[in-house]
Design an enzyme around this catalytic site. Sequence first.
Site, PDB file in Angstrom:
ATOM      1  N   ASP A  82      28.590  46.914  40.006  1.00 27.77           N
ATOM      2  CA  ASP A  82      27.732  45.790  39.638  1.00 27.77           C
ATOM      3  C   ASP A  82      26.931  45.290  40.836  1.00 27.77           C
ATOM      4  OD1 ASP A  82      29.872  44.699  41.033  1.00 27.77           O
ATOM      5  OD2 ASP A  82      30.756  43.734  39.276  1.00 27.77           O
ATOM      6  N   ASN A 151      39.722  35.399  35.331  1.00 22.90           N
ATOM      7  CA  ASN A 151      39.529  35.254  33.881  1.00 22.90           C
ATOM      8  C   ASN A 151      39.636  36.602  33.163  1.00 22.90           C
ATOM      9  OD1 ASN A 151      37.171  36.529  34.608  1.00 22.90           O
ATOM     10  ND2 ASN A 151      35.793  34.883  34.003  1.00 22.90           N
ATOM     11  N   HIS A 153      37.923  39.360  33.879  1.00 21.38           N
ATOM     12  CA  HIS A 153      36.720  40.196  33.809  1.00 21.38           C
ATOM     13  C   HIS A 153      36.907  41.481  34.615  1.00 21.38           C
ATOM     14  CE1 HIS A 153      34.546  38.150  37.499  1.00 21.38           C
ATOM     15  NE2 HIS A 153      35.346  39.114  37.896  1.00 21.38           N
ATOM     16  N   GLU A 158      32.260  39.491  31.345  1.00 22.24           N
ATOM     17  CA  GLU A 158      32.963  38.214  31.248  1.00 22.24           C
ATOM     18  C   GLU A 158      33.615  38.047  29.876  1.00 22.24           C
ATOM     19  OE1 GLU A 158      33.307  36.662  33.906  1.00 22.24           O
ATOM     20  OE2 GLU A 158      31.475  36.112  34.932  1.00 22.24           O
TER      21      GLU A 158
HETATM   22  P1  PGA Z   1      38.054  39.703  44.251  1.00 23.34           P
HETATM   23  O1  PGA Z   1      37.133  39.854  42.955  1.00 23.34           O
HETATM   24  O2  PGA Z   1      38.485  41.087  44.608  1.00 23.34           O
HETATM   25  O3  PGA Z   1      37.152  39.110  45.289  1.00 23.34           O
HETATM   26  O4  PGA Z   1      39.188  38.815  43.874  1.00 23.34           O
HETATM   27  C1  PGA Z   1      37.523  40.670  41.909  1.00 23.34           C
HETATM   28  C2  PGA Z   1      36.624  40.483  40.725  1.00 23.34           C
HETATM   29  O5  PGA Z   1      36.108  39.367  40.515  1.00 23.34           O
HETATM   30  O6  PGA Z   1      36.421  41.448  39.968  1.00 23.34           O
END
Ligand code: PGA
Length: 262
Positions: A82, A151, A153, A158
């Site tokens: 992404d 959450n 995702h 999302e």
């Molecule tokens: P993080 O993010 O590795 O910074 O916790 C993971 C994500 O949001 O997919």
Amino acid sequence: MKNLLLEFLCGRVIPIKIVILRDYESLSRQAAMLVAKTVRSNPAAVLGLATGSTPLGLYRDLTEMVQQGFVKFGRVTTFNLDEYYPITRENPQSYYQFMQRHFWEPAGISAARAHSLKGDSDDAAEECLHYEQRIRQAGGIDLQVLGIGINGHIGFNEPGERLQAETHLVSLSGETIAANSRFFEKAADVPGMALTMGVGTIMKARRILLLASGGHKAAAIRETVRGPLTTAVPASLLQAHPRVTVMVDREAGRYLAGRCAP
Ligand code: PGA
């Protein structure tokens, strides 16, 4: 329609392989071993890669393995999961710069082989279509590395009523903007949108490695692995994939029964 889809997917559920590691360091090492073994057995592997804090240890350890001559990434092709939108590639907060800094450059992956979504494309829809085409032309993704949001995702897919299968433009949730604001001066600087591989793009990868570290991810991991398949926890759809490994440290895996791997 949604219920039919979930019923269909539930019928195909295969247990996710869960590996619980002592701490973040062992998690990073094990994850690096899995990626390195994949590339050693197929030096021209196609890798799907994630950004965020979780895979930083993985990229550090892989870089060390490259320096020690254990693995070479010169022939791999990579696709990033992404990118914020809108954002330029020169912006130090872009995922393009993140990958350049933490992995592509130190691992010796040339620009021609490192693919990522263009966060400053004038035509986001066209960019997404083109990205799907490039993945197909490369023969599909052999191993997709994923992090997970609190959450649930994956990528920037999302939670919501619907999920999109293919790469698309998405508005980020308030929770995600708040979580990601730690990388920016203030929350208002976090771009409100992103381009992301869809859940279908991710599910087409031949193998998936999802990483999570820390107690703040424990509930999302429990729902991903033990909860129902639901668009409210996008990562739960991974239960319908035939080859998923979820690697967590003790904190992130605290709601899962099981002993820590050494
Ligand atoms: P993080 O993010 O590795 O910074 O916790 C993971 C994500 O949001 O997919």
